[in-house]
Write a protein that holds these residues in place. Structure first.
Motif: not given
Length: 261
Positions: A101-105, A182-188
């Protein structure tokens, strides 16, 4: 003619590649612009959570909230608030294909600006660290968690303390906050600006001297044992002050603060 034809084909292919590259750049630029626009809706501040009962906070969209804070600058050196922050990024995790899950912030900072009610800056804006992890939402419901944000830092409170003492009345300001994560996927991601009104006064709260007055300085003697506790209020509300928490009588304390203005 064959050579010219081959050259012509090569030139056409190169032009096609360049056109495709430009098209992809334009499309990707549109996607990037869209992503930037979406960032302010992906993460958002919903409300300022209320402190109830023993001044604790329960995070949740259905919990009590406040629409304005009141602060007595004679007794407060700064002022923080617990904000409910929502995450609307869709879930990405899939256990069937071992996708995490990468959408956690993860929240990491907040930028704060404080203006008076006419829109004039009270002090320069500042950035403060925050913390918190917000799960993605489910279906049409956002995920939520709380973050403690410093709405009035020490320099801002000093400024407002002087103003309130000089005017002899409340000073109304608006704290405007942008929370970043920052999401766990690296998105600011960051929230849109969220504004919250605060009233600041000077020595407008009731201050209670215990009896005898010497008990304000020290409660160690037997004559101080029967003094009742003064029930105060939570941060963000005006309420009674206990002289024993100040280490001196109420009048002496206020006079000492005035000398610093």
């Amino acid at each position: 003619m064959a050579d010219e034809g081959e050259g012509s084909v090569a030139a056409t292919s190169g032009l096609a590649r360049r056109l495709c590259a430009l098209a992809l750049l334009a499309v990707s630029g549109g996607l990037l612009a869209s992503a930037c626009a979406d960032n302010e809706s992906s993460l958002f501040v919903r409300m300022r959570m209320a402190r109830t009962g023993d001044c604790t906070v329960t995070c949740g969209a259905d919990e009590p909230f406040w629409t304005e804070d009141t602060v007595d600058a004679a007794y407060a050196g700064s002022h923080s608030a617990t904000l409910l922050v929502g995450n609307q990024i869709v879930q990405r995790g899939d256990p069937d294909v071992l996708r995490t899950e990468t959408s956690r912030v993860h929240l990491y900072e907040a930028e704060v600006r404080v203006d008076d009610i006419e829109g004039n800056a009270v002090t320069e804006g500042y950035v403060v660290p925050v913390t918190g992890m917000i799960d993605p939402g489910t279906s049409s419901d956002a995920g939520y968690n709380c973050a403690e944000v410093l709405l009035l830092d020490g320099a801002t409170m000093d400024n407002l303390r002087r103003r309130a003492a000089s005017l002899g009345r409340d000073v109304q300001v608006v704290a405007t906050v942008v929370v970043r994560g920052r999401t766990l996927g690296g998105q600011e991601v960051e929230t849109a600006e969220w504004s919250y009104p605060i009233r600041v006064c000077f020595a407008c709260s009731r201050c209670v001297d215990v009896s005898p007055a010497t008990c304000c300085v020290s409660s160690a003697s037997e004559e101080c044992e029967d003094n009742d506790e003064v029930v105060g209020t939570c941060s963000g509300q005006r309420g009674p002050q206990d002289c024993r928490n100040l280490g001196q009588t109420c009048a002496a304390y206020i006079e000492s603060v005035r000398r610093t203005l």
